[in-house]
Design an enzyme around this catalytic site. Structure first.
Site, PDB file in Angstrom:
ATOM      1  N   HIS A 127      38.245  44.989  32.711  1.00 29.88           N
ATOM      2  CA  HIS A 127      37.291  44.806  31.998  1.00 29.88           C
ATOM      3  C   HIS A 127      36.670  46.043  32.452  1.00 29.88           C
ATOM      4  CE1 HIS A 127      36.532  42.316  35.798  1.00 29.88           C
ATOM      5  NE2 HIS A 127      35.287  43.299  35.730  1.00 29.88           N
ATOM      6  N   ASP A 157      43.644  40.874  33.368  1.00 26.32           N
ATOM      7  CA  ASP A 157      42.957  42.291  33.626  1.00 26.32           C
ATOM      8  C   ASP A 157      43.510  43.379  33.892  1.00 26.32           C
ATOM      9  OD1 ASP A 157      40.037  42.732  33.943  1.00 26.32           O
ATOM     10  OD2 ASP A 157      39.880  41.273  35.567  1.00 26.32           O
ATOM     11  N   GLY A 228      29.962  46.092  40.248  1.00 27.63           N
ATOM     12  CA  GLY A 228      31.146  47.472  40.667  1.00 27.63           C
ATOM     13  C   GLY A 228      31.758  47.528  41.906  1.00 27.63           C
ATOM     14  N   ASN A 229      32.042  46.070  42.816  1.00 28.88           N
ATOM     15  CA  ASN A 229      33.496  45.964  43.140  1.00 28.88           C
ATOM     16  C   ASN A 229      34.867  45.707  42.369  1.00 28.88           C
ATOM     17  OD1 ASN A 229      31.775  44.574  46.133  1.00 28.88           O
ATOM     18  ND2 ASN A 229      32.697  45.778  46.233  1.00 28.88           N
ATOM     19  N   SER A 230      34.388  45.639  40.906  1.00 29.45           N
ATOM     20  CA  SER A 230      35.099  45.247  40.409  1.00 29.45           C
ATOM     21  C   SER A 230      36.270  45.662  40.242  1.00 29.45           C
ATOM     22  CB  SER A 230      35.071  44.787  38.967  1.00 29.45           C
ATOM     23  OG  SER A 230      34.391  43.007  39.084  1.00 29.45           O
ATOM     24  N   GLY A 286      57.627  27.630  25.253  1.00 28.48           N
ATOM     25  CA  GLY A 286      57.133  26.639  23.766  1.00 28.48           C
ATOM     26  C   GLY A 286      57.281  25.613  24.132  1.00 28.48           C
TER      27      GLY A 286
END
Length: 378
Positions: A127, A157, A228-230, A286
């Site tokens: 992200h 992510d 900002g830490n992401s 499935g």
């Protein structure tokens, strides 16, 4: 004569002490504490008690910090302009004056990342770089590089970047499976753009499942994580990365003591597949599962509510072909316990499409095993 003098001295001393005590009491003094003798054994035990010290965060930060990077991105987003509305609408004049013109607008953002190999491979969150037309990586020595997005995987992510550099400092990879709840951890990143900021806390829980994040068993911590830490690393006390800081739970938009990190083993498997195949291949059976509570466990004759309860089976999927039915409880996958329903999707996704998996299930009050050929998640 000597005995009389001693007696007079003792009597005088007693009077003086009595006067002092009476005066102390009249002035509102507290009673004097009672003296207690300390035996030599107790004294030795007190001396021998080990001193409690905090972890050496400074050394971890000094060793791991140079491999943590600041990531800045820019891109364009389309703006709709003024919405269609009746000129008599009371908001018509407001939108006519203040709505941005239709077209494209430049969008900028920041995040964190870390170098996993000296030749310039960087991991961050998907992200952070998704939809970016330009990605720049800044090192702690102030050098900046234009980064290439090798690939990203939105379900986990994770994004893999590459910068043109050599002999870079890189992190050491740890084993999140060995991490224990209550252990100290440390995060380094760029909250609000403040580069190489260090925060610390403990592991609050493991294998957390979050809505719409079914492929990641998150590590929950109370480490201060902010915008900002992401994409920044989560270190253990050995200075090894065990997670990638990804999300926070917040009602204010800022840190509130509940943070989530992607286990590094999940991230490394994703980056390996992206670098080798350009995408991530995931296995599937499935079927869909639901949580098993105590009431359902009792009705199935299970001692405790563990496992994943099958509530639907794709008639054309591999599970149906293997004989899996709704109402079955999956207890183990390839010999590994399935503690709950949320644990099964990430376990199944790590299987190689085309391989055969062994399901241990509970049906009709007894256990049975079924081989299932793993399909690829489309």
């Amino acid at each position: 004569m000597h005995e009389e003098s001693t007696f007079k001295y003792a009597a005088t001393l007693a009077v003086v002490v009595a006067v002092l005590v009476a005066a102390y009491a009249m002035l509102g003094g507290n009673p004097l504490p009672t003296a207690h003798a300390v035996s030599p054994a107790n004294s030795a035990a007190a001396v021998a008690a080990p001193a409690q010290t905090l972890p050496d965060f400074a050394t971890i930060a000094a060793r791991g910090g140079p491999a943590v990077v600041n990531i800045s991105v820019s891109g364009t987003v389309k703006t709709a302009g003024m919405p269609q509305m009746d000129p008599d609408n009371p908001f018509f004049d407001f939108f006519r004056r203040f709505a941005p013109p239709a077209g494209e607008m430049i969008k900028r953002g920041q995040g964190s990342g870390f170098i996993v190999s000296p030749d310039g491979v960087v991991l961050t969150n998907a992200h952070v770089v998704a939809d970016a037309s330009e990605v720049n990586v800044k090192l702690t020595d102030k050098r900046e590089f234009r980064a290439k997005v090798v690939g990203l995987d939105k379900p986990t992510d994770i994004a893999v970047l590459k910068i043109d550099a050599r002999d870079l400092p890189s992190v050491r990879i740890g084993d999140p499976q060995r991490a224990r709840v209550g252990e100290w951890v440390l995060a380094i990143g760029s909250p609000f753009g403040f580069e190489n900021s260090v925060t610390a806390g403990i592991i609050s829980a493991k294998s957390r499942s979050l809505p719409d994040e079914g492929y990641v068993p998150f590590i929950q911590t109370d480490v201060a994580i902010n915008p900002g830490n992401s994409g920044g690393p989560l270190f253990n006390l050995d200075g090894e990365v065990i997670g990638i800081n990804s999300q926070i739970y917040s009602r204010s938009g800022g840190y509130q003591g509940v943070s989530f990190a992607i286990p590094i083993d999940v991230a490394m498997k994703v980056q390996s597949q992206i670098r080798e195949h350009g995408k991530v291949r995931r296995g599937r059976f499935g079927l869909t599962v639901q949580e098993l509570d105590q009431g359902l466990a009792d009705s199935f004759g299970l001692a405790k509510p563990t496992g994943a309860l099958v509530n639907a089976v794709d008639p054309d999927g591999p599970a149906a072909k293997a004989g899996v039915r709704p109402g079955d409880v999956i207890l183990k996958l390839n010999g590994k316990d399935v503690p709950n329903s949320s644990a099964l999707p990430p376990m199944a996704s790590e299987l190689t499409p085309g391989s055969t998996a062994k399901l241990e299930m509970w049906r009709g009050g007894k256990k049975l095993e079924l081989p299932v050929k793993v399909a690829e998640l489309g």
